[in-house]
Write an enzyme that holds these catalytic residues in place. Structure first.
Site, short mmCIF file in Angstrom:
data_model
loop_
_atom_site.label_atom_id
_atom_site.label_comp_id
_atom_site.label_asym_id
_atom_site.label_seq_id
_atom_site.Cartn_x
_atom_site.Cartn_y
_atom_site.Cartn_z
N ALA A 161 0.84 -1.21 0.00
CA ALA A 161 0.00 0.00 0.00
C ALA A 161 0.87 1.25 0.00
O ALA A 161 0.63 2.18 -0.77
CB ALA A 161 -0.93 -0.01 1.21
N TYR A 162 1.88 1.26 0.85
CA TYR A 162 2.78 2.41 0.92
C TYR A 162 3.52 2.59 -0.40
O TYR A 162 3.58 3.71 -0.94
CB TYR A 162 3.77 2.20 2.06
CG TYR A 162 4.73 3.35 2.28
CD1 TYR A 162 4.32 4.51 2.92
CD2 TYR A 162 6.05 3.26 1.85
CE1 TYR A 162 5.20 5.56 3.13
CE2 TYR A 162 6.94 4.32 2.04
CZ TYR A 162 6.51 5.46 2.69
OH TYR A 162 7.38 6.50 2.88
#
Length: 248
Positions: A153-154
């Site tokens: 996600a990051y």
């Protein structure tokens, strides 16, 4: 975690007066990187509007379109201009394999790291374009260029920041607005506390410089990118990784 000491940067490296008359809006100002940038910009005589959810001069939830519009309207009403925008906020997101990522955590990470930058550009660029001058710096990450395992996600959100910067820069270059991204590797900020000791050691092992970056080093680069001297550099991702990134 072992790190090679940094020589750091002291006040003698500042350029007093470089930002006199300029107004810079900073997000994530209560964080390690944003806070260091605020200190440097003010030392160089910028009028800094320091924002964060808590702990800054002005409250700003970067995921809120309404708050972006409110803050920008207030700055323009008080100062008549926004010359620079430093998007220095961010969230680490889940540290698990992609199949274990909760969709809610995925959406939250992208909302904080990516959607917020779109909202910031949307709120600030019209006044910059009208003025024929503006500087924008967005905090990306080396993981947005390379991808980090168990940080999907990051990594995805920071890759999105890079694409957003490149596209918006092409739209704005002819109107005196320069938009760039900075891609750090490991920096001495509270975000490291959210990673395990083993994970921190593994990430540090990839940094040829053999040490963690210091917030003052980020502030030095951001201060140039937000200045008038940065007049022909736009749509770029500037590496700040101690030599980790070697791609094109």
């Amino acid at each position: 975690m072992t790190a090679v000491p940094s020589q750091g940067l002291d006040v003698s490296s500042y350029w007093p007066g470089r930002y006199r008359g300029r107004v810079v809006l900073v997000t994530g100002a209560a964080g390690g990187l944003g806070g260091a940038a605020v200190e440097r910009l003010r030392a160089e005589n910028a009028v800094v509007v320091a924002t964060d959810r808590v702990g800054a001069d002005q409250e700003l939830d970067v995921t809120s379109e309404e708050q972006w519009e409110r803050v920008c309207a207030q700055v323009l009403a008080e100062h008549g201009r926004i010359d620079g925008l430093l998007l220095a906020h961010g969230a680490q997101g889940p540290e698990v394999p992609v199949e274990e990522v909760d969709p809610a955590d995925w959406r939250r990470t992208l909302s904080i790291n990516l959607d917020s930058c779109f909202l910031g550009l949307r709120a600030v660029l019209p006044s910059m374009k009208r003025a024929g001058y503006g500087r924008v710096v967005a905090l990306s990450s080396i993981s947005g260029r390379e991808g980090n395992a168990s940080m999907t996600a990051y990594s995805t959100s920071k890759a999105g920041v890079i694409a957003l910067v490149k596209a918006a820069a092409k739209e704005s270059a002819s109107q005196g607005v320069c938009i760039n991204a900075v891609a750090p590797s490991m920096f001495q900020t509270p975000l490291l506390q959210h990673l395990s000791a083993e994970r921190n050691a593994e990430l540090l092992s990839r940094v040829p410089a053999g040490r963690i970056g210091q917030p003052a080093e980020f502030a030095a680069l951001a201060a140039w990118l937000l200045s008038e001297e940065c007049s022909y550099t736009t749509g770029q991702v500037l590496d700040l990784s101690g030599g980790r990134y070697s791609g094109s």
